[in-house]
Motif scaffolding. Sequence first.
Motif, PDB file in Angstrom:
ATOM      1  N   ILE A   1       0.853  -1.197   0.000  1.00 11.12           N
ATOM      2  CA  ILE A   1       0.000   0.000   0.000  1.00 11.12           C
ATOM      3  C   ILE A   1       0.887   1.243   0.000  1.00 11.12           C
ATOM      4  CG2 ILE A   1      -1.793   1.301   1.236  1.00 11.12           C
ATOM      5  CD1 ILE A   1      -2.921  -1.364   0.428  1.00 11.12           C
ATOM      6  N   ASP A   2       0.694   2.095  -1.002  1.00 15.16           N
ATOM      7  CA  ASP A   2       1.485   3.324  -1.112  1.00 15.16           C
ATOM      8  C   ASP A   2       0.793   4.476  -0.393  1.00 15.16           C
ATOM      9  OD1 ASP A   2       3.834   4.611  -2.725  1.00 15.16           O
ATOM     10  OD2 ASP A   2       2.136   5.965  -3.051  1.00 15.16           O
ATOM     11  N   ARG A   3      -0.506   4.610  -0.628  1.00 17.48           N
ATOM     12  CA  ARG A   3      -1.281   5.637   0.076  1.00 17.48           C
ATOM     13  C   ARG A   3      -2.768   5.299   0.033  1.00 17.48           C
ATOM     14  NH1 ARG A   3      -0.333  10.864  -3.777  1.00 17.48           N
ATOM     15  NH2 ARG A   3       1.614   9.875  -4.283  1.00 17.48           N
ATOM     16  N   ASP A   4      -3.483   5.871   0.995  1.00 20.85           N
ATOM     17  CA  ASP A   4      -4.927   5.664   1.095  1.00 20.85           C
ATOM     18  C   ASP A   4      -5.595   6.897   0.478  1.00 20.85           C
ATOM     19  OD1 ASP A   4      -7.573   5.471   1.899  1.00 20.85           O
ATOM     20  OD2 ASP A   4      -7.100   4.775   3.919  1.00 20.85           O
ATOM     21  N   HIS A   5      -6.415   6.684  -0.545  1.00 23.46           N
ATOM     22  CA  HIS A   5      -7.052   7.815  -1.231  1.00 23.46           C
ATOM     23  C   HIS A   5      -8.354   8.253  -0.572  1.00 23.46           C
ATOM     24  CE1 HIS A   5      -4.294   7.947  -4.583  1.00 23.46           C
ATOM     25  NE2 HIS A   5      -4.550   6.707  -4.925  1.00 23.46           N
ATOM     26  N   GLY A   6      -8.856   7.475   0.382  1.00 19.40           N
ATOM     27  CA  GLY A   6     -10.142   7.803   1.000  1.00 19.40           C
ATOM     28  C   GLY A   6     -11.232   6.852   0.527  1.00 19.40           C
ATOM     29  N   ILE A   7     -12.472   7.233   0.801  1.00 21.19           N
ATOM     30  CA  ILE A   7     -13.618   6.329   0.591  1.00 21.19           C
ATOM     31  C   ILE A   7     -14.335   6.654  -0.718  1.00 21.19           C
ATOM     32  CG2 ILE A   7     -15.808   5.560   1.588  1.00 21.19           C
ATOM     33  CD1 ILE A   7     -14.657   6.506   4.332  1.00 21.19           C
ATOM     34  N   PHE A   8     -14.576   5.623  -1.504  1.00 19.83           N
ATOM     35  CA  PHE A   8     -15.263   5.782  -2.792  1.00 19.83           C
ATOM     36  C   PHE A   8     -16.320   4.694  -2.960  1.00 19.83           C
ATOM     37  CE2 PHE A   8     -11.312   8.012  -3.414  1.00 19.83           C
ATOM     38  CZ  PHE A   8     -11.622   9.053  -4.272  1.00 19.83           C
ATOM     39  N   VAL A   9     -17.258   4.980  -3.858  1.00 17.74           N
ATOM     40  CA  VAL A   9     -18.275   3.996  -4.234  1.00 17.74           C
ATOM     41  C   VAL A   9     -17.564   2.772  -4.849  1.00 17.74           C
ATOM     42  CG1 VAL A   9     -20.177   3.601  -5.858  1.00 17.74           C
ATOM     43  CG2 VAL A   9     -19.991   5.799  -4.661  1.00 17.74           C
ATOM     44  N   PHE A  10     -18.069   1.590  -4.547  1.00 19.09           N
ATOM     45  CA  PHE A  10     -17.492   0.350  -5.089  1.00 19.09           C
ATOM     46  C   PHE A  10     -18.168   0.041  -6.427  1.00 19.09           C
ATOM     47  CE2 PHE A  10     -17.088  -4.473  -4.733  1.00 19.09           C
ATOM     48  CZ  PHE A  10     -15.735  -4.481  -5.039  1.00 19.09           C
ATOM     49  N   PRO A  11     -17.423   0.114  -7.517  1.00 16.35           N
ATOM     50  CA  PRO A  11     -18.078   0.020  -8.841  1.00 16.35           C
ATOM     51  C   PRO A  11     -18.716  -1.332  -9.125  1.00 16.35           C
ATOM     52  CG  PRO A  11     -15.681   0.216  -9.062  1.00 16.35           C
ATOM     53  CD  PRO A  11     -15.988   0.366  -7.618  1.00 16.35           C
ATOM     54  N   ASP A  12     -18.148  -2.396  -8.580  1.00 15.11           N
ATOM     55  CA  ASP A  12     -18.673  -3.729  -8.891  1.00 15.11           C
ATOM     56  C   ASP A  12     -20.133  -3.881  -8.459  1.00 15.11           C
ATOM     57  OD1 ASP A  12     -15.804  -3.655  -8.727  1.00 15.11           O
ATOM     58  OD2 ASP A  12     -15.793  -5.824  -8.963  1.00 15.11           O
ATOM     59  N   THR A  13     -20.432  -3.408  -7.215  1.00 16.08           N
ATOM     60  CA  THR A  13     -21.818  -3.525  -6.750  1.00 16.08           C
ATOM     61  C   THR A  13     -22.686  -2.396  -7.306  1.00 16.08           C
ATOM     62  OG1 THR A  13     -21.146  -2.363  -4.729  1.00 16.08           O
ATOM     63  CG2 THR A  13     -21.331  -4.765  -4.601  1.00 16.08           C
ATOM     64  N   PHE A  14     -22.073  -1.221  -7.465  1.00 14.46           N
ATOM     65  CA  PHE A  14     -22.861  -0.081  -7.951  1.00 14.46           C
ATOM     66  C   PHE A  14     -23.347  -0.342  -9.373  1.00 14.46           C
ATOM     67  CE2 PHE A  14     -23.342   4.549  -9.073  1.00 14.46           C
ATOM     68  CZ  PHE A  14     -24.379   4.773  -8.178  1.00 14.46           C
ATOM     69  N   ALA A  15     -22.476  -0.938 -10.197  1.00 19.22           N
ATOM     70  CA  ALA A  15     -22.850  -1.200 -11.595  1.00 19.22           C
ATOM     71  C   ALA A  15     -23.948  -2.244 -11.702  1.00 19.22           C
ATOM     72  CB  ALA A  15     -21.617  -1.652 -12.383  1.00 19.22           C
TER      73      ALA A  15
ATOM     74  N   HIS B   1     -12.546   2.078   1.177  1.00 16.76           N
ATOM     75  CA  HIS B   1     -11.298   2.781   0.856  1.00 16.76           C
ATOM     76  C   HIS B   1     -10.699   2.280  -0.460  1.00 16.76           C
ATOM     77  CE1 HIS B   1     -10.499   5.138   4.584  1.00 16.76           C
ATOM     78  NE2 HIS B   1     -11.531   4.395   4.953  1.00 16.76           N
ATOM     79  N   VAL B   2     -10.088   3.237  -1.156  1.00 20.17           N
ATOM     80  CA  VAL B   2      -9.313   2.925  -2.362  1.00 20.17           C
ATOM     81  C   VAL B   2      -7.870   3.303  -2.054  1.00 20.17           C
ATOM     82  CG1 VAL B   2      -8.883   3.580  -4.774  1.00 20.17           C
ATOM     83  CG2 VAL B   2     -11.233   3.316  -3.952  1.00 20.17           C
ATOM     84  N   TYR B   3      -6.952   2.435  -2.422  1.00 22.77           N
ATOM     85  CA  TYR B   3      -5.543   2.683  -2.137  1.00 22.77           C
ATOM     86  C   TYR B   3      -4.751   2.663  -3.438  1.00 22.77           C
ATOM     87  CZ  TYR B   3      -7.387   0.546   2.138  1.00 22.77           C
ATOM     88  OH  TYR B   3      -8.166   0.210   3.218  1.00 22.77           O
ATOM     89  N   SER B   4      -3.659   3.410  -3.411  1.00 23.09           N
ATOM     90  CA  SER B   4      -2.682   3.262  -4.470  1.00 23.09           C
ATOM     91  C   SER B   4      -1.770   2.126  -4.019  1.00 23.09           C
ATOM     92  CB  SER B   4      -1.908   4.576  -4.603  1.00 23.09           C
ATOM     93  OG  SER B   4      -1.119   4.531  -5.752  1.00 23.09           O
ATOM     94  N   VAL B   5      -1.717   1.073  -4.825  1.00 21.95           N
ATOM     95  CA  VAL B   5      -0.906  -0.089  -4.452  1.00 21.95           C
ATOM     96  C   VAL B   5       0.279  -0.205  -5.407  1.00 21.95           C
ATOM     97  CG1 VAL B   5      -0.892  -2.576  -4.053  1.00 21.95           C
ATOM     98  CG2 VAL B   5      -2.966  -1.252  -3.583  1.00 21.95           C
ATOM     99  N   ARG B   6       1.459  -0.368  -4.810  1.00 25.53           N
ATOM    100  CA  ARG B   6       2.686  -0.411  -5.598  1.00 25.53           C
ATOM    101  C   ARG B   6       3.098  -1.862  -5.850  1.00 25.53           C
ATOM    102  NH1 ARG B   6       5.337   2.255  -2.091  1.00 25.53           N
ATOM    103  NH2 ARG B   6       6.623   0.579  -1.287  1.00 25.53           N
ATOM    104  N   PHE B   7       3.266  -2.169  -7.129  1.00 26.12           N
ATOM    105  CA  PHE B   7       3.730  -3.500  -7.523  1.00 26.12           C
ATOM    106  C   PHE B   7       5.073  -3.328  -8.220  1.00 26.12           C
ATOM    107  CE2 PHE B   7      -0.871  -3.420  -7.663  1.00 26.12           C
ATOM    108  CZ  PHE B   7      -1.240  -4.583  -7.009  1.00 26.12           C
TER     109      PHE B   7
END
Lengths: 115, 200
Positions: free
Chosen positions: A58-72, A81-87
Amino acid sequence: MAINLVQALGAALAGASSREAEGSAPRFKAGDEVVVLNINPSGHTRMPRYIRGKQGVIDRDHGIFVFPDTFASGTGKKPQHVYSVRFTARELWGPQGNPKDALLVDVWDDYMEPR
Amino acid sequence: MGENHTRPLSEIEIRVKALETLLIEKGLVDPAAVDALIDTYEHKVGPRNGAKVVARAWTDPAYKQRLLADGTKAILELGYSGIQGEDMVVVENTPEVHNVLVCTLCSCYPWPTLGLPPVWYKSAPYRSRVVIDPRGVLKEFGTEVADEVKVKVWDSTAELRYMVLPERPAGTEGWSEAQLAELVSRDAMIGVAKVAAPGK
Protein backbone atom coordinates in the motif's frame (compact mmCIF):
# COMPACT_ATOMS: atom_id res chain seq x y z
CA MET A 1 -38.58 21.70 -23.34
CA ALA A 2 -38.89 21.30 -19.59
CA ILE A 3 -35.21 21.26 -18.73
CA ASN A 4 -32.79 23.98 -19.64
CA LEU A 5 -30.12 22.10 -21.57
CA VAL A 6 -27.47 24.77 -21.11
CA GLN A 7 -27.97 24.64 -17.35
CA ALA A 8 -28.03 20.86 -17.34
CA LEU A 9 -24.84 20.80 -19.37
CA GLY A 10 -23.19 23.23 -16.95
CA ALA A 11 -24.08 20.93 -14.07
CA ALA A 12 -22.71 17.91 -15.93
CA LEU A 13 -19.43 19.66 -16.74
CA ALA A 14 -19.02 20.66 -13.11
CA GLY A 15 -18.66 16.95 -12.40
CA ALA A 16 -19.48 14.93 -9.33
CA SER A 17 -17.02 13.11 -7.13
CA SER A 18 -17.81 9.50 -6.27
CA ARG A 19 -16.17 10.05 -2.91
CA GLU A 20 -18.32 9.12 0.06
CA ALA A 21 -18.22 10.62 3.53
CA GLU A 22 -18.57 7.26 5.23
CA GLY A 23 -17.83 3.66 4.44
CA SER A 24 -16.35 0.48 5.80
CA ALA A 25 -13.26 0.88 7.99
CA PRO A 26 -9.94 0.69 6.13
CA ARG A 27 -8.35 -2.75 6.40
CA PHE A 28 -4.96 -1.46 5.21
CA LYS A 29 -2.56 1.43 5.74
CA ALA A 30 0.48 2.73 3.89
CA GLY A 31 3.31 0.21 4.03
CA ASP A 32 1.08 -2.87 4.45
CA GLU A 33 1.80 -5.86 2.23
CA VAL A 34 -1.20 -7.15 0.32
CA VAL A 35 -2.23 -9.78 -2.21
CA VAL A 36 -4.80 -8.99 -4.87
CA LEU A 37 -7.55 -11.61 -5.03
CA ASN A 38 -7.60 -13.86 -8.05
CA ILE A 39 -11.23 -13.41 -8.94
CA ASN A 40 -12.91 -13.25 -12.32
CA PRO A 41 -16.28 -11.60 -11.89
CA SER A 42 -18.74 -11.96 -14.75
CA GLY A 43 -20.02 -8.40 -14.21
CA HIS A 44 -18.37 -4.98 -14.13
CA THR A 45 -15.12 -4.69 -12.23
CA ARG A 46 -12.30 -2.16 -12.07
CA MET A 47 -9.61 -4.63 -11.15
CA PRO A 48 -7.21 -5.05 -14.05
CA ARG A 49 -6.36 -8.67 -14.85
CA TYR A 50 -2.62 -8.12 -14.70
CA ILE A 51 -2.63 -7.56 -10.93
CA ARG A 52 -4.82 -10.54 -9.99
CA GLY A 53 -3.03 -12.83 -7.53
CA LYS A 54 -0.06 -10.42 -7.35
CA GLN A 55 1.66 -9.06 -4.26
CA GLY A 56 2.00 -5.36 -3.62
CA VAL A 57 2.49 -2.71 -0.96
CA ILE A 58 0.00 0.00 0.00
CA ASP A 59 1.49 3.32 -1.11
CA ARG A 60 -1.28 5.64 0.08
CA ASP A 61 -4.93 5.66 1.10
CA HIS A 62 -7.05 7.81 -1.23
CA GLY A 63 -10.14 7.80 1.00
CA ILE A 64 -13.62 6.33 0.59
CA PHE A 65 -15.26 5.78 -2.79
CA VAL A 66 -18.28 4.00 -4.23
CA PHE A 67 -17.49 0.35 -5.09
CA PRO A 68 -18.08 0.02 -8.84
CA ASP A 69 -18.67 -3.73 -8.89
CA THR A 70 -21.82 -3.52 -6.75
CA PHE A 71 -22.86 -0.08 -7.95
CA ALA A 72 -22.85 -1.20 -11.60
CA SER A 73 -25.01 -4.21 -10.84
CA GLY A 74 -27.51 -2.11 -8.88
CA THR A 75 -26.74 -3.81 -5.56
CA GLY A 76 -25.56 -0.72 -3.69
CA LYS A 77 -22.66 1.68 -3.29
CA LYS A 78 -20.76 -0.37 -0.70
CA PRO A 79 -18.46 2.61 0.05
CA GLN A 80 -14.90 1.60 0.96
CA HIS A 81 -11.30 2.78 0.86
CA VAL A 82 -9.31 2.93 -2.36
CA TYR A 83 -5.54 2.68 -2.14
CA SER A 84 -2.68 3.26 -4.47
CA VAL A 85 -0.91 -0.09 -4.45
CA ARG A 86 2.69 -0.41 -5.60
CA PHE A 87 3.73 -3.50 -7.52
CA THR A 88 7.28 -4.10 -8.67
CA ALA A 89 7.68 -4.62 -12.40
CA ARG A 90 9.39 -7.94 -11.52
CA GLU A 91 6.34 -9.14 -9.57
CA LEU A 92 4.06 -8.40 -12.51
CA TRP A 93 6.21 -9.31 -15.50
CA GLY A 94 8.88 -11.63 -14.17
CA PRO A 95 12.49 -11.29 -15.32
CA GLN A 96 11.34 -9.08 -18.20
CA GLY A 97 10.46 -6.34 -15.69
CA ASN A 98 13.08 -3.72 -14.93
CA PRO A 99 14.20 -4.24 -11.30
CA LYS A 100 14.04 -0.48 -10.70
CA ASP A 101 10.51 0.05 -11.99
CA ALA A 102 7.10 -0.10 -10.37
CA LEU A 103 3.42 0.18 -11.24
CA LEU A 104 0.97 1.99 -9.02
CA VAL A 105 -2.60 0.86 -9.40
CA ASP A 106 -5.69 2.17 -7.60
CA VAL A 107 -7.29 -0.78 -5.85
CA TRP A 108 -10.50 -1.03 -3.79
CA ASP A 109 -10.32 -2.56 -0.31
CA ASP A 110 -12.53 -5.54 -1.29
CA TYR A 111 -10.11 -6.58 -4.05
CA MET A 112 -7.31 -7.42 -1.60
CA GLU A 113 -6.33 -9.48 1.37
CA PRO A 114 -3.44 -8.98 3.82
CA ARG A 115 -0.27 -10.89 3.17
CA MET B 1 -12.75 34.20 -44.24
CA GLY B 2 -13.91 35.33 -47.65
CA GLU B 3 -11.66 33.02 -49.56
CA ASN B 4 -13.23 29.98 -47.90
CA HIS B 5 -16.66 31.12 -48.98
CA THR B 6 -16.84 29.11 -52.18
CA ARG B 7 -14.82 26.10 -51.03
CA PRO B 8 -17.12 23.09 -51.23
CA LEU B 9 -17.73 21.38 -47.88
CA SER B 10 -16.06 18.05 -47.28
CA GLU B 11 -18.20 14.95 -46.99
CA ILE B 12 -17.83 14.81 -43.21
CA GLU B 13 -18.70 18.52 -42.83
CA ILE B 14 -21.87 18.00 -44.88
CA ARG B 15 -22.79 14.97 -42.80
CA VAL B 16 -22.24 16.82 -39.50
CA LYS B 17 -24.26 19.81 -40.70
CA ALA B 18 -27.11 17.57 -41.84
CA LEU B 19 -27.15 15.75 -38.51
CA GLU B 20 -27.03 18.98 -36.52
CA THR B 21 -29.87 20.49 -38.56
CA LEU B 22 -32.02 17.40 -38.11
CA LEU B 23 -31.36 17.22 -34.36
CA ILE B 24 -32.22 20.90 -33.93
CA GLU B 25 -35.33 20.78 -36.14
CA LYS B 26 -36.66 17.77 -34.27
CA GLY B 27 -36.08 19.62 -30.99
CA LEU B 28 -33.64 16.98 -29.73
CA VAL B 29 -30.73 19.36 -29.32
CA ASP B 30 -30.60 22.95 -28.10
CA PRO B 31 -28.08 24.81 -30.28
CA ALA B 32 -27.11 26.97 -27.27
CA ALA B 33 -26.10 23.78 -25.45
CA VAL B 34 -23.92 22.72 -28.39
CA ASP B 35 -22.29 26.16 -28.41
CA ALA B 36 -21.67 25.96 -24.65
CA LEU B 37 -20.07 22.53 -25.00
CA ILE B 38 -17.80 23.62 -27.85
CA ASP B 39 -16.85 26.80 -26.00
CA THR B 40 -15.92 24.77 -22.92
CA TYR B 41 -13.54 22.46 -24.77
CA GLU B 42 -12.16 25.14 -27.09
CA HIS B 43 -11.49 27.84 -24.52
CA LYS B 44 -11.92 26.67 -20.93
CA VAL B 45 -10.29 23.28 -20.49
CA GLY B 46 -7.04 22.10 -21.98
CA PRO B 47 -3.36 21.57 -21.27
CA ARG B 48 -2.68 25.31 -20.90
CA ASN B 49 -4.51 25.06 -17.55
CA GLY B 50 -2.22 22.27 -16.41
CA ALA B 51 0.81 24.23 -17.62
CA LYS B 52 -0.19 27.12 -15.36
CA VAL B 53 -0.46 24.75 -12.40
CA VAL B 54 3.03 23.41 -13.15
CA ALA B 55 4.52 26.90 -13.53
CA ARG B 56 2.99 27.96 -10.22
CA ALA B 57 4.46 24.89 -8.50
CA TRP B 58 7.89 25.66 -9.99
CA THR B 59 7.90 29.21 -8.67
CA ASP B 60 6.06 28.88 -5.37
CA PRO B 61 7.40 26.15 -3.02
CA ALA B 62 4.45 26.46 -0.63
CA TYR B 63 2.02 25.96 -3.55
CA LYS B 64 4.00 22.93 -4.73
CA GLN B 65 3.69 21.41 -1.27
CA ARG B 66 -0.07 21.95 -1.26
CA LEU B 67 -0.32 20.56 -4.80
CA LEU B 68 1.45 17.32 -3.92
CA ALA B 69 -0.50 16.98 -0.64
CA ASP B 70 -3.98 17.65 -2.08
CA GLY B 71 -4.02 18.05 -5.85
CA THR B 72 -7.75 18.73 -6.13
CA LYS B 73 -7.69 21.63 -3.68
CA ALA B 74 -4.49 23.22 -4.99
CA ILE B 75 -5.67 23.01 -8.63
CA LEU B 76 -8.95 24.63 -7.61
CA GLU B 77 -6.91 27.54 -6.19
CA LEU B 78 -6.15 28.41 -9.84
CA GLY B 79 -9.82 27.99 -10.71
CA TYR B 80 -9.70 24.58 -12.38
CA SER B 81 -12.18 21.86 -11.44
CA GLY B 82 -14.96 19.84 -12.98
CA ILE B 83 -15.84 16.57 -14.61
CA GLN B 84 -12.94 14.09 -14.82
CA GLY B 85 -10.95 16.23 -12.40
CA GLU B 86 -13.01 15.78 -9.25
CA ASP B 87 -10.27 13.94 -7.38
CA MET B 88 -6.78 14.85 -8.51
CA VAL B 89 -3.39 13.42 -7.58
CA VAL B 90 -0.19 15.13 -8.74
CA VAL B 91 3.00 13.07 -8.89
CA GLU B 92 6.40 14.73 -9.05
CA ASN B 93 9.26 13.88 -11.39
CA THR B 94 12.67 14.20 -9.75
CA PRO B 95 16.24 13.30 -10.72
CA GLU B 96 15.52 9.89 -9.13
CA VAL B 97 11.96 9.13 -10.30
CA HIS B 98 10.18 9.46 -13.64
CA ASN B 99 6.38 9.11 -13.54
CA VAL B 100 4.15 8.23 -16.48
CA LEU B 101 0.35 7.90 -16.65
CA VAL B 102 -1.99 5.42 -18.28
CA CYS B 103 -5.50 4.07 -17.93
CA THR B 104 -5.32 0.41 -18.92
CA LEU B 105 -9.06 -0.15 -18.45
CA CYS B 106 -10.28 2.72 -20.64
CA SER B 107 -9.09 6.30 -21.13
CA CYS B 108 -9.31 8.10 -17.75
CA TYR B 109 -7.61 11.46 -18.01
CA PRO B 110 -7.72 14.77 -16.09
CA TRP B 111 -9.90 16.93 -18.35
CA PRO B 112 -9.89 20.26 -16.43
CA THR B 113 -6.08 20.50 -16.45
CA LEU B 114 -5.10 18.54 -19.59
CA GLY B 115 -8.18 18.75 -21.81
CA LEU B 116 -9.43 15.75 -23.75
CA PRO B 117 -7.03 12.81 -24.12
CA PRO B 118 -4.97 12.44 -27.30
CA VAL B 119 -5.88 9.50 -29.55
CA TRP B 120 -2.68 7.57 -28.76
CA TYR B 121 -3.43 7.76 -25.02
CA LYS B 122 -6.71 5.95 -25.65
CA SER B 123 -5.20 3.41 -28.04
CA ALA B 124 -4.77 -0.25 -27.06
CA PRO B 125 -1.06 -0.34 -27.99
CA TYR B 126 -0.13 2.52 -25.61
CA ARG B 127 -2.31 1.17 -22.81
CA SER B 128 -1.00 -2.38 -23.04
CA ARG B 129 2.66 -1.61 -23.73
CA VAL B 130 3.44 1.26 -21.36
CA VAL B 131 2.77 -0.95 -18.33
CA ILE B 132 5.06 -3.77 -19.50
CA ASP B 133 7.80 -1.77 -21.20
CA PRO B 134 7.58 1.86 -20.07
CA ARG B 135 11.19 2.65 -20.98
CA GLY B 136 10.70 1.29 -24.50
CA VAL B 137 7.51 3.30 -25.02
CA LEU B 138 9.16 6.45 -23.62
CA LYS B 139 12.01 5.98 -26.09
CA GLU B 140 9.48 5.97 -28.94
CA PHE B 141 8.33 9.37 -27.66
CA GLY B 142 11.96 10.49 -27.78
CA THR B 143 12.31 10.38 -24.01
CA GLU B 144 15.39 8.68 -22.61
CA VAL B 145 15.24 7.71 -18.96
CA ALA B 146 18.67 6.98 -17.46
CA ASP B 147 19.22 3.45 -16.10
CA GLU B 148 19.60 4.67 -12.53
CA VAL B 149 16.25 6.54 -12.60
CA LYS B 150 13.19 4.66 -11.32
CA VAL B 151 10.15 4.59 -13.60
CA LYS B 152 6.74 4.62 -11.95
CA VAL B 153 3.70 3.88 -14.10
CA TRP B 154 0.42 5.10 -12.59
CA ASP B 155 -2.62 3.17 -13.82
CA SER B 156 -5.74 5.22 -13.06
CA THR B 157 -8.13 2.32 -12.57
CA ALA B 158 -10.31 4.11 -10.00
CA GLU B 159 -11.81 7.61 -9.65
CA LEU B 160 -8.53 9.43 -9.06
CA ARG B 161 -7.16 11.42 -11.98
CA TYR B 162 -3.42 11.96 -12.21
CA MET B 163 -1.12 14.62 -13.53
CA VAL B 164 2.69 14.65 -13.64
CA LEU B 165 4.62 17.60 -12.26
CA PRO B 166 7.63 17.59 -14.60
CA GLU B 167 11.11 18.74 -13.62
CA ARG B 168 11.85 22.39 -14.18
CA PRO B 169 14.51 22.62 -16.87
CA ALA B 170 17.89 24.22 -16.29
CA GLY B 171 18.42 27.66 -17.77
CA THR B 172 15.08 29.05 -16.60
CA GLU B 173 16.31 30.76 -13.46
CA GLY B 174 14.48 34.01 -12.88
CA TRP B 175 11.79 33.26 -15.47
CA SER B 176 8.25 34.46 -14.79
CA GLU B 177 5.37 32.06 -14.22
CA ALA B 178 3.90 33.00 -17.60
CA GLN B 179 7.20 32.33 -19.41
CA LEU B 180 7.57 28.98 -17.66
CA ALA B 181 4.01 27.93 -18.49
CA GLU B 182 4.82 28.37 -22.20
CA LEU B 183 7.47 25.64 -21.91
CA VAL B 184 5.19 22.99 -20.41
CA SER B 185 3.73 20.53 -22.91
CA ARG B 186 0.77 18.23 -22.51
CA ASP B 187 3.03 15.22 -23.02
CA ALA B 188 5.28 16.31 -20.15
CA MET B 189 2.24 16.32 -17.84
CA ILE B 190 1.34 12.78 -18.98
CA GLY B 191 4.95 11.80 -18.39
CA VAL B 192 5.86 10.66 -21.91
CA ALA B 193 8.10 13.70 -22.38
CA LYS B 194 10.32 15.97 -20.34
CA VAL B 195 10.22 19.74 -20.42
CA ALA B 196 13.03 20.76 -22.70
CA ALA B 197 15.47 23.41 -21.63
CA PRO B 198 14.90 26.68 -23.50
CA GLY B 199 16.50 26.80 -26.92
CA LYS B 200 16.71 23.01 -27.17
